[in-house]
Design an enzyme around this catalytic site. Structure first.
Site, PDB file in Angstrom:
ATOM      1  N   CYS A  23      -5.561  -4.889 -20.238  1.00 22.39           N
ATOM      2  CA  CYS A  23      -5.958  -6.081 -20.998  1.00 22.39           C
ATOM      3  C   CYS A  23      -6.839  -6.977 -20.141  1.00 22.39           C
ATOM      4  CB  CYS A  23      -4.723  -6.839 -21.460  1.00 22.39           C
ATOM      5  SG  CYS A  23      -3.696  -7.421 -20.083  1.00 22.39           S
ATOM      6  N   CYS A  26      -5.379  -8.083 -16.854  1.00 18.14           N
ATOM      7  CA  CYS A  26      -5.520  -7.068 -15.800  1.00 18.14           C
ATOM      8  C   CYS A  26      -6.898  -7.172 -15.157  1.00 18.14           C
ATOM      9  CB  CYS A  26      -5.325  -5.672 -16.371  1.00 18.14           C
ATOM     10  SG  CYS A  26      -3.698  -5.371 -17.084  1.00 18.14           S
ATOM     11  N   CYS A  91     -15.803  16.351  22.979  1.00 17.95           N
ATOM     12  CA  CYS A  91     -15.174  15.237  23.693  1.00 17.95           C
ATOM     13  C   CYS A  91     -14.880  14.101  22.734  1.00 17.95           C
ATOM     14  CB  CYS A  91     -16.080  14.742  24.817  1.00 17.95           C
ATOM     15  SG  CYS A  91     -17.644  14.043  24.223  1.00 17.95           S
ATOM     16  N   CYS A  94     -17.732  12.776  20.638  1.00 14.87           N
ATOM     17  CA  CYS A  94     -18.016  13.573  19.444  1.00 14.87           C
ATOM     18  C   CYS A  94     -17.101  13.159  18.289  1.00 14.87           C
ATOM     19  CB  CYS A  94     -17.826  15.059  19.727  1.00 14.87           C
ATOM     20  SG  CYS A  94     -18.866  15.711  21.046  1.00 14.87           S
ATOM     21  N   ASP A 512      23.479   4.042   6.717  1.00 19.83           N
ATOM     22  CA  ASP A 512      24.215   4.013   5.461  1.00 19.83           C
ATOM     23  C   ASP A 512      25.485   4.844   5.640  1.00 19.83           C
ATOM     24  OD1 ASP A 512      24.729   3.701   2.651  1.00 19.83           O
ATOM     25  OD2 ASP A 512      24.004   5.753   2.391  1.00 19.83           O
ATOM     26  N   ASP A 711      20.090   8.017   2.469  1.00 21.97           N
ATOM     27  CA  ASP A 711      19.828   9.232   1.699  1.00 21.97           C
ATOM     28  C   ASP A 711      18.477   9.212   1.020  1.00 21.97           C
ATOM     29  OD1 ASP A 711      20.132   7.561  -0.465  1.00 21.97           O
ATOM     30  OD2 ASP A 711      22.116   8.297  -1.009  1.00 21.97           O
ATOM     31  N   ASP A 715      18.847   3.985  -1.130  1.00 17.74           N
ATOM     32  CA  ASP A 715      18.503   3.188   0.046  1.00 17.74           C
ATOM     33  C   ASP A 715      17.000   2.952   0.150  1.00 17.74           C
ATOM     34  OD1 ASP A 715      21.173   3.029   1.091  1.00 17.74           O
ATOM     35  OD2 ASP A 715      20.985   5.123   1.665  1.00 17.74           O
TER      36      ASP A 715
END
Length: 825
Positions: A23, A26, A91, A94, A512, A711, A715
């Site tokens: 819209c 946005c 090197c 480069c 955790d 996990d 988390d």
């Protein structure tokens, strides 16, 4: 959408696609976001086409900043990634040239070049630049784009890597042959130059030396001269420039002395000295590059091993017929037969059979895992004992192994922030060396000892040859490649150089509880039989009653009976009583298993079992009551117990000087019990998922660099907030997208291993950079002759060439030591 460029009046206009706009609001947000980027004078959105046109005031604005501002506004600029294999780099200078050339292509957001792999990793806006545009830019910079072994290899390609490896083998042979030839000629010329050991026959004659050294100068040394020419045409200078100028100076000075000896010195006495210098310099540098190329090949062994894990064929059952086909022809849904001792060719689910599967090659776990119907299996793991039929779920680039290879390649192709200083120095290094060599030549011509021309030439050539930008360019990428590869072999996937460096700097770890410190599944820990029932009989009755239950407590009871090899009795009339438990008939007896409320509802007397339940609760366990025919029979305890290695792993983290905290959403009693068992520094309980990220922020405000291990699912906010996010995983169930580091194996030692490996890698990078900088700072002045007035010490060009070759080799071999890092988990 093609990027459009208008450089008139020192401005540039770029049109790029933006997704997520719906819209006028946005449109305004995207335009304001783009205008907030420094140097943007105008931003216009076409909502129908989904594009943003941006006009830059100057070339100072960077496209990544514009993209970042748009994404901060809540929208997305489609970004594609492409890897390019670039030939001709020698090197750090480069590397900078290729990065600048690729970054100059309209639509490129980022270009990172790895000298060790000779690969460019390019991020660009979707639909803007093409591969041909990138190739043109690279070739304009004086380098060559070749087929990439990763982007172009088929899924079934083995560890040979296709034609690219054959090309590298040819290059190695070419380097070795030319190095041996150049050194042989160089030592012949050196013998011919020695006054105190007379050379036989023609060996001391200038024209003979000219004849044998000329092929070395323009055959063995041709790559240096062409490299210098390509760089010079673009007003650049690199390693080839230094070598070409140095050897040409020695060679052509000798030619002049051979053909017109009176022009410079009036004598031909020292002609041979300069011929041998040119040949030995070329020979030693080619030998150094040969050894360096071989050593660099060893830094990518982890990728080669991973690619080599892929089986070539699969035994597929189609229309009731078993047939052997290439793995690349297997499609999702195919049923694959796997016999004992064979590799499982695809990611899938076991339909029939039971077996032990060796997953060590992808998880680092040495103990085979039992697999049965309904279990997931990973392609490239080894079926050890039984026969399996596996339903194919993922093939090709979607398999876990392919994703693992991609992540390791991403890490090995990335740059660590510590490399930025080396990049800045390298950009100015070669021009500075050329200036120092020129000043050295002028000073010694003016005040040097006689013959001044000879002394000035030796000193200036030594400066050119001893300078080593190669070591600067290899210091970081070789260490990252070996470190990331070692991590992959140990079941640790590190997202990139930035994550690798960050993990080595953490000083606090948040763990955790569920699935990280604990197994993440309920286990039957205690059985307290009552009223004369034996524990074994009781377990058989309860497991039979719970056999059809899907509740974790019921599954824990059944699993305990299976582990203890207790035979299950016949059960019937199973009912799940939501929130309270289950009931069933076992061998004609009525069985109730569940909460105290269930027994109270059915008028079953507790007969002192409440005290036992209270003791279990104090220990952080969940009590479960069991009754048979209306009479209390037992109190069980179920808990999510800490992993066997948890206490030792936490001890390792603390011994490394890290502050360790346990953060969980569980109640205080359970959290304290687990914390006391594993020995963390602090514990926080009843913390909501969003609260975990607040704990991370709180520790960061105290000046701590925090690693969060969880996990990777609930988390996720804390993992994203942390200085380093470490996702625990098991096999294919890994949260790669939300973490900087992913542990494939479900072992808490992996957290300590990841930090230890990162610290070792960071230490190696610093050692490499110290050596690379220290070498140049120390030897360039010596080569220029600062020690000559006092000590009459002058570094010869031949010795300078040897020192330069050893400098690069020392960096590579120091990085290779990382491969011997011992993971103690």
């Amino acid at each position: 959408m093609q990027a459009q460029t208008d450089r008139a009046a020192h401005s540039q206009t770029l049109t790029l696609p933006v997704t997520g706009m719906h819209c006028a609001a946005c449109v305004g947000r995207v335009e304001r976001g783009a205008l907030s980027a420094e140097g943007v004078s105008e931003a216009t959105v076409n909502l129908v086409q989904g594009t943003l046109s941006v006009r830059f005031n100057s070339d100072s604005v960077t496209l990544p900043e514009v993209v970042e501002r748009v994404e901060e506004a809540g929208y997305e600029v489609p970004i594609e990634s492409i890897k390019l294999q670039v030939a001709g780099m020698s090197c750090a200078s480069c590397v900078g040239s290729v990065e600048r050339a690729v970054a100059s292509v309209s639509g490129v957001v980022e270009a990172i070049v790895n000298l060790a792999t000779e690969r460019a990793s390019v991020r660009l806006i979707g639909g803007t630049a093409t591969r041909a545009d990138l190739q043109n830019a690279i070739e304009q910079a004086g380098y060559e784009l070749v087929d990439d072994p990763v982007e172009d290899r088929p899924a079934e390609m083995d560890e040979t890597g296709g034609g690219i490896v054959a090309a590298r083998d040819r290059n190695l042979r070419d380097l070795l042959v030319k190095a041996v030839a150049a050194l042989a000629v160089g030592f012949v010329a050196l013998w011919g130059s020695m006054e105190f050991i007379p050379a036989p026959g023609l060996m001391g004659e200038p024209f003979f030396l000219l004849a044998i050294v000329t092929p070395v100068q323009f055959w063995a040394g041709w790559r240096f001269h062409t490299g210098a020419w390509k760089a010079g045409r673009r007003w650049r200078a690199d390693m080839n420039t230094l070598i070409s100028i140095g050897t040409n100076a020695a060679y052509f000075y000798s030619v002049i002395l051979t053909l017109w000896p009176q022009v410079l010195t009036g004598s031909t006495a020292e002609v041979a000295y300069y011929y041998d210098t040119a040949a030995i310099i070329i020979g030693l540098i080619l030998l150094g590059r040969f050894l360096e190329a071989r050593a660099k090949g060893r830094t990518s062994l982890a990728i080669k091993r991973l690619i080599g894990l892929r089986p070539d064929t699969a035994r597929v059952i189609r229309d009731g017929t078993e047939m052997t086909i290439p793995v690349a022809d297997v499609v999702v849904g195919d049923v694959v037969a796997v016999r004992p001792g064979e590799k499982i060719p695809v990611d899938g689910e076991v339909l029939e059979g039971e077996s032990s599967v060796d997953e060590s090659m992808v998880t680092g776990e040495s103990i085979p895992v039992e697999k049965g119907t309904g279990d997931r299996v990973v392609g490239a793991t080894v079926n050890t004992t039984g026969s399996l039929r596996v339903a194919t779920m993922k093939v090709g680039r979607d398999t876990f192994l392919s994703q693992m290879i991609g992540l390791v390649e991403q890490a090995q192709s990335s740059k660590a922030p510590v490399q930025r200083l080396a990049d800045r120095v390298a950009a100015r290094f070669v021009p500075a060396v050329l200036l120092i060599a020129l000043v050295t030549l002028g000073v010694w011509l003016a005040v040097g000892p006689e013959p001044a021309v000879t002394h000035a030439l030796i000193s200036s050539v030594a400066v050119l040859v001893v300078a080593c930008p190669c070591a600067l360019g290899l210091a970081t990428p070789t260490a990252i490649m070996v470190g990331a590869g070692k991590g992959a072999e140990s079941g640790i996937l590190i997202r990139g150089g930035e994550a690798l460096e960050a993990a080595g700097k953490v000083d606090a770890v948040i763990l955790d509880k569920t699935g990280t410190i604990t197994r993440g599944t309920a286990e039957l820990t205690d059985i307290a039989p009552l009223n004369g029932v034996t524990e074994r009989d009781l377990l058989g009755v309860m497991a039979a009653a719970e056999a059809d239950s899907e509740h974790p407590i019921g599954q824990a009871v059944v699993e305990a009976a299976r582990r203890r090899k207790v035979e299950l009795r016949d059960a019937s009339n199973f009912r799940s009583l939501t929130g309270m438990g289950v009931e069933a008939r076992v061998d004609g007896e009525h069985v109730l298993i569940g909460t105290e409320r269930l027994l109270a509802q059915r008028n079953v007397p507790l007969d002192g079992s409440a005290a036992i339940a209270g003791r279990f609760e104090e220990e952080g366990k969940t009590p479960v009551f069991a009754a048979i025919d209306g009479r209390i029979s037992a109190v069980l305890a179920v808990a999510d117990v800490p992993r066997p290695e948890a206490r030792e792993a936490v001890g390792r983290l603390r011994s490394m000087g890290l502050h360790v905290e346990l953060v969980t959403g569980d109640r205080a009693g359970i959290a304290r019990m687990v914390a006391d068992h594993v020995g963390v520094d602090a514990v926080r309980s009843e913390v909501a998922p969003e609260g975990k990220s607040q704990v991370v922020e709180e520790l960061q405000q105290k000046g701590l660099r925090v690693a969060m291990a969880g996990d990777g699912i609930n988390d996720a906010p804390a993992l994203a907030k942390a200085y380093v996010g470490i996702a625990m995983g098991s096999g294919t169930d890994i949260a790669v997208e939300t973490s900087d580091v992913t542990l494939i194996r479900s072992d808490l030692h992996g957290v300590a291993d990841a930090i230890q490996l990162s610290r070792s890698t960071l230490r190696t990078i610093r050692q490499n950079l110290f050596w690379a900088f220290g070498y140049n700072v120390a030897l360039i002045p010596v080569a220029a002759g600062v020690l000559f007035p006092v000590f009459e010490i002058q570094l010869t060009p031949a010795l300078a060439a040897g020192a330069m070759a050893l400098s690069s080799l020392s960096v590579v071999f120091n990085s290779l030591r990382l491969g011997r890092t011992r993971m103690t988990g």
